[in-house]
Design a protein around this motif. Structure first.
Motif, mmCIF file in Angstrom:
data_model
loop_
_atom_site.group_PDB
_atom_site.id
_atom_site.type_symbol
_atom_site.label_atom_id
_atom_site.label_comp_id
_atom_site.label_asym_id
_atom_site.label_seq_id
_atom_site.Cartn_x
_atom_site.Cartn_y
_atom_site.Cartn_z
ATOM 1 N N ALA A 1 18.342 45.329 -42.991
ATOM 2 C CA ALA A 1 19.163 45.508 -44.395
ATOM 3 C C ALA A 1 18.241 45.855 -45.569
ATOM 4 N N GLY A 2 16.939 46.019 -45.445
ATOM 5 C CA GLY A 2 15.998 46.583 -46.442
ATOM 6 C C GLY A 2 15.048 45.528 -46.750
ATOM 7 N N ALA A 3 14.830 44.527 -46.098
ATOM 8 C CA ALA A 3 13.598 43.709 -46.380
ATOM 9 C C ALA A 3 12.420 44.364 -45.890
ATOM 10 N N VAL A 4 11.357 44.166 -46.660
ATOM 11 C CA VAL A 4 9.984 44.730 -46.390
ATOM 12 C C VAL A 4 9.324 44.236 -45.227
ATOM 13 N N GLY A 5 9.682 42.880 -44.950
ATOM 14 C CA GLY A 5 9.140 42.112 -44.059
ATOM 15 C C GLY A 5 9.322 40.631 -44.061
ATOM 16 N N ILE A 6 8.718 39.692 -43.464
ATOM 17 C CA ILE A 6 9.236 38.417 -43.487
ATOM 18 C C ILE A 6 8.043 37.553 -44.142
ATOM 19 N N CYS A 7 8.123 36.084 -44.442
ATOM 20 C CA CYS A 7 7.347 35.168 -44.600
ATOM 21 C C CYS A 7 7.210 34.207 -43.498
ATOM 22 N N CYS A 8 6.320 33.699 -42.895
ATOM 23 C CA CYS A 8 6.287 32.734 -42.157
ATOM 24 C C CYS A 8 5.224 31.518 -42.717
ATOM 25 N N ALA A 9 6.005 30.413 -42.624
ATOM 26 C CA ALA A 9 5.173 28.979 -43.128
ATOM 27 C C ALA A 9 3.844 28.749 -42.135
ATOM 28 N N LYS A 10 3.963 29.084 -40.994
ATOM 29 C CA LYS A 10 2.951 28.573 -39.826
ATOM 30 C C LYS A 10 2.573 29.624 -39.074
ATOM 31 N N LEU A 11 1.243 29.589 -38.610
ATOM 32 C CA LEU A 11 0.514 30.694 -37.696
ATOM 33 C C LEU A 11 1.514 30.824 -36.369
ATOM 34 N N GLY A 12 1.788 29.782 -35.958
ATOM 35 C CA GLY A 12 2.747 30.020 -34.830
ATOM 36 C C GLY A 12 3.990 30.661 -34.786
ATOM 37 N N GLU A 13 4.791 30.433 -36.060
ATOM 38 C CA GLU A 13 5.811 31.347 -36.251
ATOM 39 C C GLU A 13 5.404 32.829 -36.275
ATOM 40 N N ALA A 14 4.390 32.971 -36.976
ATOM 41 C CA ALA A 14 4.177 34.430 -37.150
ATOM 42 C C ALA A 14 3.822 35.172 -35.802
ATOM 43 N N GLU A 15 3.058 34.450 -34.995
ATOM 44 C CA GLU A 15 2.875 35.010 -33.670
ATOM 45 C C GLU A 15 3.751 35.289 -32.896
ATOM 46 N N VAL A 16 4.754 34.493 -33.071
ATOM 47 C CA VAL A 16 6.204 34.495 -32.196
ATOM 48 C C VAL A 16 7.082 35.880 -32.713
ATOM 49 N N MET A 17 6.599 35.953 -34.146
ATOM 50 C CA MET A 17 7.635 37.340 -34.574
ATOM 51 C C MET A 17 6.668 38.456 -34.379
ATOM 52 N N ALA A 18 5.452 38.430 -34.417
ATOM 53 C CA ALA A 18 4.642 39.466 -33.925
ATOM 54 C C ALA A 18 4.949 40.044 -32.559
ATOM 55 N N ASP A 19 5.132 38.964 -31.578
ATOM 56 C CA ASP A 19 5.458 39.173 -30.150
ATOM 57 C C ASP A 19 6.787 39.978 -29.956
ATOM 58 N N ALA A 20 7.816 39.637 -31.130
ATOM 59 C CA ALA A 20 9.003 40.253 -31.087
ATOM 60 C C ALA A 20 9.157 41.841 -31.915
ATOM 61 N N GLY A 21 7.800 42.065 -32.322
ATOM 62 C CA GLY A 21 7.735 43.718 -32.997
ATOM 63 C C GLY A 21 7.682 43.569 -34.367
ATOM 64 N N ILE A 22 7.771 42.257 -34.979
ATOM 65 C CA ILE A 22 7.812 42.305 -36.692
ATOM 66 C C ILE A 22 6.361 42.594 -36.980
ATOM 67 N N GLU A 23 6.152 43.639 -37.854
ATOM 68 C CA GLU A 23 4.794 44.087 -38.113
ATOM 69 C C GLU A 23 4.321 43.855 -39.357
ATOM 70 N N ASN A 24 5.259 43.162 -40.312
ATOM 71 C CA ASN A 24 4.958 42.775 -41.904
ATOM 72 C C ASN A 24 5.074 41.524 -42.014
ATOM 73 N N ILE A 25 4.027 40.625 -42.152
ATOM 74 C CA ILE A 25 4.330 39.212 -42.285
ATOM 75 C C ILE A 25 3.307 38.844 -43.111
ATOM 76 N N LEU A 26 3.989 37.935 -43.983
ATOM 77 C CA LEU A 26 2.953 37.070 -44.998
ATOM 78 C C LEU A 26 3.062 35.633 -44.565
ATOM 79 N N LEU A 27 1.954 35.109 -44.459
ATOM 80 C CA LEU A 27 1.604 33.632 -44.045
ATOM 81 C C LEU A 27 1.624 32.865 -45.588
ATOM 82 N N THR A 28 2.482 31.824 -45.724
ATOM 83 C CA THR A 28 2.610 31.248 -47.145
ATOM 84 C C THR A 28 2.006 29.993 -47.220
ATOM 85 N N SER A 29 1.458 29.527 -46.201
ATOM 86 C CA SER A 29 0.399 28.421 -46.258
ATOM 87 C C SER A 29 -0.833 28.745 -45.656
ATOM 88 N N PRO A 30 -1.909 28.137 -46.394
ATOM 89 C CA PRO A 30 -3.416 28.188 -46.056
ATOM 90 C C PRO A 30 -3.680 27.893 -44.675
#
Length: 377
Positions: free
Chosen positions: A69-98
């Motif tokens: 629908a037009g989003a550039v990518g997604i945010c993830c709060a945790k590294l584990g979330e980001a790993e799951v999204m990358a597994d699913a083919g999401i290629e633009n991710i911002l981790l919002t927690s250190p």
């Protein structure tokens, strides 16, 4: 845990949505799709990029729909979330927690090798130095943003200390400084619009002052990211953000439904419900359902009944596995009666379930797995 049984056999069956094994997490598909469209159009009109927060839904199918629908990518709060999204083919991710722990840094560098557009926030020089060393060892630079504390005090560096951290990141050989993040989570649920607007714009002014100070030194901030569902219609007015990080707008919940919009109600619809069933009714004016503490987030008010119960009925938590329905005088509910409730707080409620049951006009049309459920590390 709730939601451990999914109902594939009911997909496409007329009135199949009323036969779900309960408790079940249900998405009203038309309302959900309208919410995605409304936010995408809002950001386009405002000249903002949309980067929705996947911590709300933890579901790759929803992330893909937001990007479509037009989003550039997604945010993830945790590294584990980001790993799951990358597994699913999401290629633009911002981790919002250190990300700070040594083993987590190894995982972060592995993720940085896997997807072309990964960003992570920093809020201390100690963490920035650790990331610099990890990126050098991995042999690939890492994109970083400085996270500002604009009043929540959960993460983020004090604005007056931010320029020094940005200078360090900008000068680091293996880091790529990309800009600033500022999230005012303490502002999102201020119910009155005028007060929320005043405080949100003041927070955006703080973010702008840091950007201006950096740009005077020749340090550019191409990404200015933050905001949320509670300030989606305020943030563009400040002309500071380049990205909006709304998350809960796709579902809404009781907390966000109580927030006043610029013209009264916000333009997003409730699209997420918990469906439950009556399992006992022996006491007058009382029914017991199969959805208790383990079926809803409990950090807010009890769930709000939307359908299936008589007017004036109310839900209360009745134990780990059960919920109670207080009924008006003369009313009762039969065994097996199906009720739906608005979640008090959508994000942590989602984390209790394995799947969404997607419903359109009473028909179960799909089941979407919640792949990042429980990925809190």
């Amino acid at each position: 845990m709730a939601g451990t049984f999914v109902n594939e056999a009911l997909i496409g069956k007329k009135d199949g949505a009323g036969e779900l094994a309960t408790p079940a997490l249900v998405i009203d598909l038309p309302a959900f799709e309208r919410n995605i469209k409304t936010m995408a159009e809002h950001c386009a009109r405002a000249g903002l990029t949309l980067r929705p927060h996947a911590k709300t839904h933890k579901c790759a199918e929803i992330a893909r729909r937001q990007i479509a629908a037009g989003a550039v990518g997604i945010c993830c709060a945790k590294l584990g979330e980001a790993e799951v999204m990358a597994d699913a083919g999401i290629e633009n991710i911002l981790l919002t927690s250190p990300v700070v722990l040594p083993r987590a840094l190894d995982r972060l560098m592995a993720l940085n090798d896997r997807i072309p557009d990964l960003h992570v926030v920093i809020d201390s020089e100690e963490n920035a130095r650790a990331l610099e060393a990890a990126a050098e060892k991995a042999g690939r630079p890492l994109n970083v943003l400085v996270d500002l504390d604009i009043g929540l005090h959960r993460t983020g560096i004090a604005p007056e200390a931010a320029p020094a951290l940005a200078r360090f990141a900008d000068g680091a050989k293996h880091l790529r400084f990309k800009g600033l993040q500022a999230y005012g989570g303490h502002l999102m649920h201020i119910e009155g619009f005028a007060e929320r607007r005043e405080k949100s714009l003041a927070a955006m002014d703080v973010m702008k002052s840091v950007k201006d100070a950096l740009e005077k030194e020749g340090i550019l901030c191409p990404i200015m990211t933050g905001g949320g569902t509670g300030t989606f219609d305020i943030d563009p007015e400040a002309n500071v953000l380049t990205e909006l990080q709304g998350g809960s707008y796709i579902f809404m919940d009781k907390q966000y439904n109580d927030v006043e919009g610029a013209n009264g109600n916000v333009p997003f619809e409730t699209a997420l419900y918990v469906q439950m069933s009556v399992i006992s009714n022996n006491t007058p004016r009382l029914a017991t359902t199969d959805a208790g503490f383990k079926s809803f987030a409990t950090d807010a008010e009890p769930p709000l009944l939307r359908s299936g119960a008589p007017e004036g009925a109310s839900y209360f938590f009745f134990g780990d596995e059960q919920g109670g329905i207080l009924l008006p005088k003369g009313e009762s509910l039969p065994l097996g009666a199906v009720l739906t409730a608005v979640t008090p707080h959508c994000d942590p409620t989602v984390n209790l379930y394995d799947a969404y049951h997607v419903v359109e006009e009473g028909v179960l049309t799909a089941i979407w797995p919640i792949e990042a459920r429980g990925r809190s590390a």
